[in-house]
Design an enzyme around this catalytic site. Structure first.
Site, short mmCIF file in Angstrom:
data_model
loop_
_atom_site.label_atom_id
_atom_site.label_comp_id
_atom_site.label_asym_id
_atom_site.label_seq_id
_atom_site.Cartn_x
_atom_site.Cartn_y
_atom_site.Cartn_z
N HIS A 31 0.84 -1.21 0.00
CA HIS A 31 0.00 0.00 0.00
C HIS A 31 0.87 1.25 0.00
O HIS A 31 2.06 1.21 0.35
CB HIS A 31 -0.92 0.03 1.23
CG HIS A 31 -2.13 -0.86 1.09
ND1 HIS A 31 -2.08 -2.20 1.35
CD2 HIS A 31 -3.41 -0.58 0.72
CE1 HIS A 31 -3.28 -2.73 1.14
NE2 HIS A 31 -4.10 -1.77 0.76
N LYS A 79 -0.81 4.97 4.76
CA LYS A 79 -1.75 4.06 5.40
C LYS A 79 -1.43 3.93 6.89
O LYS A 79 -0.27 3.78 7.28
CB LYS A 79 -1.69 2.68 4.70
CG LYS A 79 -2.73 1.72 5.23
CD LYS A 79 -2.99 0.59 4.24
CE LYS A 79 -4.01 -0.38 4.79
NZ LYS A 79 -5.31 0.24 5.09
N1 LIG Z 1 -12.67 -0.57 1.89
C1 LIG Z 1 -11.95 -0.11 0.87
O1 LIG Z 1 -12.09 -0.54 -0.27
C2 LIG Z 1 -10.93 0.95 1.13
C3 LIG Z 1 -10.23 1.54 0.08
C4 LIG Z 1 -9.35 2.56 0.37
C5 LIG Z 1 -9.18 2.95 1.69
N2 LIG Z 1 -9.85 2.33 2.67
C6 LIG Z 1 -9.79 2.78 4.06
O2 LIG Z 1 -10.56 3.96 4.13
C7 LIG Z 1 -10.03 4.83 5.13
C8 LIG Z 1 -9.74 6.18 4.49
O3 LIG Z 1 -8.73 6.04 3.53
P1 LIG Z 1 -8.16 7.30 2.73
O4 LIG Z 1 -7.06 6.81 1.87
O5 LIG Z 1 -9.28 8.05 2.13
O6 LIG Z 1 -7.54 8.14 3.94
P2 LIG Z 1 -7.34 9.72 4.05
O7 LIG Z 1 -6.32 9.92 5.12
O8 LIG Z 1 -7.08 10.30 2.70
O9 LIG Z 1 -8.76 10.24 4.54
C9 LIG Z 1 -9.25 10.07 5.83
C10 LIG Z 1 -10.11 11.27 6.14
O10 LIG Z 1 -10.75 11.05 7.39
C11 LIG Z 1 -10.86 12.32 7.99
N3 LIG Z 1 -11.12 12.20 9.42
C12 LIG Z 1 -10.32 11.75 10.41
N4 LIG Z 1 -10.94 11.87 11.60
C13 LIG Z 1 -12.17 12.39 11.34
C14 LIG Z 1 -13.27 12.75 12.15
N5 LIG Z 1 -13.23 12.63 13.47
N6 LIG Z 1 -14.38 13.23 11.55
C15 LIG Z 1 -14.43 13.37 10.23
N7 LIG Z 1 -13.41 13.08 9.39
C16 LIG Z 1 -12.30 12.58 9.96
C17 LIG Z 1 -9.53 12.99 7.72
O11 LIG Z 1 -9.64 14.39 7.86
C18 LIG Z 1 -9.30 12.57 6.27
O12 LIG Z 1 -9.80 13.53 5.38
C19 LIG Z 1 -8.81 4.09 5.69
O13 LIG Z 1 -9.19 3.40 6.85
C20 LIG Z 1 -8.44 3.10 4.59
O14 LIG Z 1 -7.79 1.97 5.10
C21 LIG Z 1 -10.72 1.34 2.42
O1 LIG Z 2 -5.65 2.79 0.99
C1 LIG Z 2 -5.97 2.04 1.92
O2 LIG Z 2 -5.71 2.30 3.11
C2 LIG Z 2 -6.67 0.78 1.61
N1 LIG Z 2 -7.03 0.02 2.59
C3 LIG Z 2 -7.80 -1.15 2.47
C4 LIG Z 2 -7.25 -2.23 3.39
O3 LIG Z 2 -6.76 -1.92 4.49
O4 LIG Z 2 -7.37 -3.38 3.04
C5 LIG Z 2 -8.02 -1.67 1.09
C6 LIG Z 2 -7.68 -0.82 -0.03
C7 LIG Z 2 -6.97 0.47 0.22
#
Ligand SMILES: NC(=O)c1ccc[n+]([C@@H]2O[C@H](COP(=O)([O-])OP(=O)(O)OC[C@H]3O[C@@H](n4cnc5c(N)ncnc54)[C@H](O)[C@@H]3O)[C@@H](O)[C@H]2O)c1
Ligand SMILES: O=C(O)C1=N[C@H](C(=O)O)CCC1
Length: 267
Positions: free
Chosen positions: A156, A160
């Site tokens: 990643h 992260k």
């Molecule tokens: N399920 C999936 O397919 C998938 C894909 C990508 C990322 N993710 C996950 O999604 C999450 C976000 O990833 P990202 O890359 O967008 O991260 P990022 O750091 O770009 O965004 C996170 C956002 O959350 C906000 N935040 C933090 N605390 C907050 C609060 N108390 N209230 C409101 N907003 C708050 C931050 O200001 C930031 O803008 C991570 O946990 C990541 O692992 C999951």
């Molecule tokens: O960008 C991230 O953070 C992502 N998190 C997910 C994970 O923890 O598996 C999946 C994809 C991107």
């Protein structure tokens, strides 16, 4: 009568949150009604530079938001601690969570499932929304029946927060359903540098790589006498997650329990 799904997005300034705002604007029956951001409380999304030109209120406090704005679904894309509080609060307000945020503990997942069942409303927690990633997990689970020697390599971007990734943990859990627990590698192996063999999930090793330039990638590598099998998925951008977010919002409206992982939805 308006049949729109009224959606609140938490984390709209984040990498995933920005894509989700775009998605909700594009889908005809989805309606963005508010966002939750830790900054800009009391402003409108359209007033904040760099955010989409949508006239919806920004709240910093989820309970205040859900108390004021009628909503059907919360999409949470924040950080682990916040995501857990948001999911719990949404369920308490009768709002269905679709959670992409990773890093929840097993205990938190169990507690949230009980709460969803008590409230009789749907909740989806999906460690990975990319359809290809779900298939990679399912194929790996299938392969593990014949190839019990397996290691997971997840790669990643270096912003992260959680390791191993939610996807790697879910993959290991799915593989473990088809593979009796066994220690991987030589029975007498010793790490001369701590962590060299990665994290241990029922004897299966998970290796986490964090580098700039990466988005989200995972390789599940199986080995047997004289052969190997590698199952790999790559997300090159965050748009790759959005069809899964849309599917989750559509599906959560018809659930009355918590579903952990889109593998339970895609047949
Ligand atoms: N399920 C999936 O397919 C998938 C894909 C990508 C990322 N993710 C996950 O999604 C999450 C976000 O990833 P990202 O890359 O967008 O991260 P990022 O750091 O770009 O965004 C996170 C956002 O959350 C906000 N935040 C933090 N605390 C907050 C609060 N108390 N209230 C409101 N907003 C708050 C931050 O200001 C930031 O803008 C991570 O946990 C990541 O692992 C999951
Ligand atoms: O960008 C991230 O953070 C992502 N998190 C997910 C994970 O923890 O598996 C999946 C994809 C991107």
């Amino acid at each position: 009568m308006n049949n729109n799904v009224r959606i609140v997005i938490a984390g709209p300034r984040g990498r995933m949150g920005k894509e989700a705002v775009k998605l909700v604007q594009e889908v005809e029956n989805f309606e963005l009604v508010a966002v939750i951001d830790r900054k800009n409380n009391g402003m409108m999304l359209s007033d904040v530079e760099g955010l989409p030109n949508v006239a919806v209120p920004i709240y910093s406090d989820i309970a205040e938001c859900l108390g004021n704005v009628p909503a059907d679904v919360l999409i949470d894309l924040t950080i682990p601690e916040t995501g857990y509080v948001h999911t719990k609060t949404a369920l308490q307000h009768g709002v269905r969570p679709v959670v992409g945020t990773t890093g929840f503990t097993k205990e938190q997942l169990t507690e949230l499932k009980s709460l969803a069942e008590e409230k009789e409303i749907g909740c989806i927690i999906a460690p990975n929304f990319a359809i290809g990633a779900i298939l990679m997990m399912k194929f790996s689970q299938m392969a593990a029946k014949y190839f019990p020697n397996v290691e997971i390599l997840e790669l990643h971007h270096d912003n992260k927060l959680d390791a191993p990734s939610g996807t790697a943990i879910k993959t290991a859990e799915m593989i473990a359903e088809n593979r009796p627990e066994q220690k991987q590698g030589h029975p007498d192996e010793k790490e001369t540098i701590q962590g060299a063999r990665g994290a241990d999930f029922e004897g299966m090793r998970i290796h986490s790589v964090r580098l700039p330039g990466l988005v989200a990638h995972q390789q599940v590598q199986f080995g047997a006498e004289g052969e190997s099998l590698t199952i790999r998925h790559d997300s090159y951008n965050r748009a790759s997650f959005m069809s899964g977010v849309k599917m989750s919002v559509d599906t959560v409206m018809n659930l009355n329990t918590l579903v952990y992982g889109l593998d339970n939805i895609i047949n």
